[in-house]
Structures are given as structure tokens and as C-alpha cells.
Scaffold this motif. Structure first.
Motif, short mmCIF file in Angstrom:
data_model
loop_
_atom_site.label_atom_id
_atom_site.label_comp_id
_atom_site.label_asym_id
_atom_site.label_seq_id
_atom_site.Cartn_x
_atom_site.Cartn_y
_atom_site.Cartn_z
N ARG A 237 -53.41 44.22 -13.59
CA ARG A 237 -52.05 44.66 -13.94
C ARG A 237 -51.98 46.15 -14.30
O ARG A 237 -51.10 46.87 -13.79
N PRO A 238 -52.86 46.66 -15.19
CA PRO A 238 -52.76 48.08 -15.54
C PRO A 238 -52.88 49.01 -14.33
O PRO A 238 -52.14 49.99 -14.22
N SER A 241 -49.79 48.79 -12.06
CA SER A 241 -48.58 49.35 -12.67
C SER A 241 -48.44 50.84 -12.41
O SER A 241 -47.35 51.40 -12.57
N ARG A 242 -49.52 51.49 -11.99
CA ARG A 242 -49.44 52.93 -11.69
C ARG A 242 -48.74 53.20 -10.36
O ARG A 242 -48.30 54.32 -10.10
#
Length: 393
Positions: A237-238, A241-242
Motif C-alpha cells: 500500500r505505501p 500510494s505514491r
């Protein structure tokens, strides 16, 4: 800071990188960032000297040293100025004692040296993997042209890639408008080249199966001239998300991020099964091709970890086959130079999927290697990659 204090700080930094590697913690650059954030008293010249000495040690010793001091001591044996800093001064390292252990220099752990040799890569290739990497920029053709960007940031245009600019390793452009407004992306020239292997065209449907932060998604969107559809999926996810803010800056409106659960790709992508014109599998890998940027990765890799990523790669190739349209293609990419992850992985896929075949590749750099092509720092002045393009027979 005194020279002795700089030496001790470099020892402390290497120890922190060693600890993170053993524990599977943060990457070396993140460790260094936190290290200096806690030592704001160190000036810019001090930080540069400490980082240089620490990373010289990380690059020089392929086997994880027993301690950072043993690595710096081995370097001091050939450097009288460095040896002189072991004088017991305040904040500096203790004097050298007779018989203290020294780390043994070498390009990589012995088992990896043997694996590289089995893949046809010798000492020259291994040494080049530990050089400092230059800074490469991909100009976003959707919003900019290379000549204008060159005039703004300098650098050298790549003769064989119309969107690539190369700058020195220490070029400072983090705050430059070109990167902040989406006209350019930091992307190794090798990564730009393997993105071209998709042969994506305007109006089609692409799936970037392991999109991460979206670097190759944005490169493929530029190939498609911003027309068509790209489904960018990942399990992190992290990292995923970019993509949305990067796409917005780059003027890319055709990329759709989708978070998926590991091992559930088929079920969570059932709505697009058998539809993709191009599937990019930039698979999780050992990262042996990126040691120029992450030399401490040699200390993290073990045979067990390699076996785990090889199994994941095989599974993702099978997922990609189910997502591809009858006339569609898979582009398989790893930033690794080990045959287990590259040529051997694709050969195994073709053995279990006799209705698929390797397609010829026409890339501006690289050499044919098994069913695909290989790029290396020594031969191509890029990170190390293996890439293959696959289609149904």
C-alpha cells in the motif's frame, strides 16, 4: 569534527547498516538519513566525509564483516592517514591493538560469486556492480521535450534513448522544478530500456502487475501517448500510494492503481482476466543488479531468501499468463543478474506453458541471454537487468 571523530562516526554508521541488514530492517540510505538526522551538529563537509568512508567500506567487503571497526581497520592498513585517526583522541576510535581482526575484501559472498560465474559473469562485471551509479532522468514526453529540460538542468543526452538524460552521481536536483512539476522522473537508463520492451502503443490496455511506486507505469503511459488504459497493481500500500500524485504531476490520466492481496491476484483481477494487450511483470527479486545504489544488499541476501523470491516470480508469471489477451504479450523483468531469476525462470515458464514462446527483442542496449536479454553496468552502463518478452505460440 576532527578527522578521528569522522572515522568513529563512519564506523558507527557502518555498524548501523550492518545491524539493519542482519535484522532485515531499513535500507542503507534510510539508515544513513536517520543517522545524520540524529547528529545535526555534523556539518555538510563532515557528513560527506563520513558517508564517503562508510560507503567505501560497504562496497569493499562482500562478506558481512564481523564489525564495522574490522572493515575500517582493513582499509586503514593501506591508508596511513586513515590509520593515524586511530589515536585514542576524544570522540575518535580507540588505538589499534595487535592482532585485531580485519574484514576480508571481496565483491560478494562466496556463494553469490559462484552464482554469477555460473551465469557467465566474471570479475569485471562484479566490480562494475559496485561502482557509484550516475543519476539518470527520463524526460516525460507528455509534458516536456528533452532539449528544454537539458537547457534547465544540464547533463548528457543518451544518444540511443530519446527521453534520457544522464547526470553525475552527486548531482543535486532534488528541489529542481523538472522533478517537482512532472516533466522528469529519476529512472535508471536500464529501467527505461526494459520499459520499452513492452512495445505498448496508444489506445491499448496494459497491466503493470508489480507497479510499486509507478516508475514503469509512467514510462509505459508515455509510450501510449496518454491514450488507453493502464491498471497498476501492487500488494504494498505505501509504495502504490505514491503513484497517484506522481501521475497527476506527469499529466497521466490513464493509470488506475489497484491494491491487491498477496496470493489473491487471480481472484482480485478476475474482471480483467484474458484482456490485457501487455502485461508488465517487474517481479520482486534479489536486486543483485542494483548494488551500485544499494551495496549493502549483498549482506541481506541469503539462499533461502533467493528461493522465496524465485517461487514468487514463477507464480506471478502464471498470473500474468491468465491476464493476457490471446494476442497479448508478457514483459518479464528483474533487476537481477542471477539466472535463477532471469533466463532460468523464463525457461521454466516456457517448459510448463508449451503454448507460449519467447519473442525477439530489439533494444538499444543489452545482449541476448537465453530466452531474453541482459543489461549490465560493465557492458551497458546501466543497472543490471534481465528482460524477456513472451507471447502465445
Amino acid at each position: 569534527m576532527t578527522p578521528a571523530a569522522r572515522t568513529q562516526a563512519a564506523i558507527d554508521l557502518v555498524d548501523a547498516i550492518l545491524d539493519a541488514a542482519r535484522a532485515g530492517g531499513a535500507a542503507g540510505d534510510q539508515v544513513a538519513k536517520r543517522f545524520f538526522a540524529a547528529r545535526r551538529y555534523a556539518g555538510s563537509k563532515d557528513r560527506r566525509a563520513i558517508r564517503t568512508l562508510a560507503y567505501d567500506a560497504v562496497r569493499r567487503f562482500g562478506e558481512p564483516p564481523v564489525s564495522a571497526r574490522s572493515a575500517i581497520l582493513a582499509m586503514a592498513d593501506a591508508d596511513p592517514l586513515l590509520a593515524a585517526t586511530f589515536d585514542g583522541a576524544p570522540y575518535g576510535p580507540a588505538p589499534i591493538e595487535p592482532g585485531e581482526p580485519r574484514a576480508e575484501a571481496g565483491p560478494a559472498p562466496r556463494w553469490l560469486v559462484e552464482a554469477f560465474a555460473a551465469a557467465g559473469l566474471g570479475d569485471t562485471e562484479l566490480v562494475a556492480l559496485l561502482d557509484r551509479a550516475p543519476l539518470d532522468i527520463r524526460v516525460n514526453r507528455l509534458t516536456a521535450d528533452r532539449d528544454t529540460v537539458l537547457a534547465e538542468i544540464g547533463g548528457e543526452p543518451a544518444a540511443d534513448l530519446p527521453d534520457a538524460i544522464r547526470l553525475p552521481a552527486d548531482a543535486a536536483i532534488d528541489q529542481n522544478g523538472v522533478l517537482n512539476d512532472g516533466r522528469g522522473e529519476v529512472q535508471d537508463i536500464g529501467s527505461q530500456i526494459v520499459s520499452l520492451a513492452t512495445c505498448a502503443e496508444p489506445g491499448g490496455f496494459a497491466i503493470d502487475l508489480c507497479a510499486g511506486g509507478g516508475g514503469k507505469t509512467l514510462a509505459i503511459a508515455a509510450q501510449m501517448n496518454g491514450q488507453g488504459r493502464i491498471l497498476a497493481t501492487d500488494t504494498d500500500r505505501p509504495r502504490l500510494s505514491r503513484l497517484a500524485p506522481r501521475a497527476a504531476r506527469a499529466g497521466v490520466t490513464i493509470a488506475e492503481p489497484r491494491l491487491i492481496d498477496p496470493g489473491k491476484e487471480i481472484a482480485m483481477l478476475a474482471d480483467v482476466a484474458g484482456q490485457a494487450d501487455w502485461v508488465m511483470v517487474d517481479a520482486p527479486c534479489s536486486g543483485t543488479g542494483t548494488w551500485r545504489r544499494n551495496p549493502e544488499a549483498r549482506w541481506r541476501l541469503t539462499p533461502d531468501r533467493l528461493a522465496r523470491v524465485v517461487a514468487t516470480q514463477a507464480r506471478l508469471l502464471d498470473v500474468a499468463a491468465d491476464l493476457t489477451a490471446p494476442a497479448g504479450t508478457i514483459t518479464y523483468v528483474v533487476c537481477s543478474l542471477l539466472d535463477d531469476e532471469g533466463a532460468g525462470q523464463v525457461t521454466a515458464f516456457l517448459d510448463r506453458r508449451p503454448d507460449w514462446r519467447a519473442l525477439p527483442l530489439a533494444l538499444p542496449r543489452g545482449r541476448v541471454h537465453g530466452p531474453g536479454m541482459r543489461l549490465t553496468p560493465a557492458h551497458d552502463s546501466t543497472d543490471g537487468f534481465f528482460v524477456a518478452r513472451l507471447g502465445r505460440a
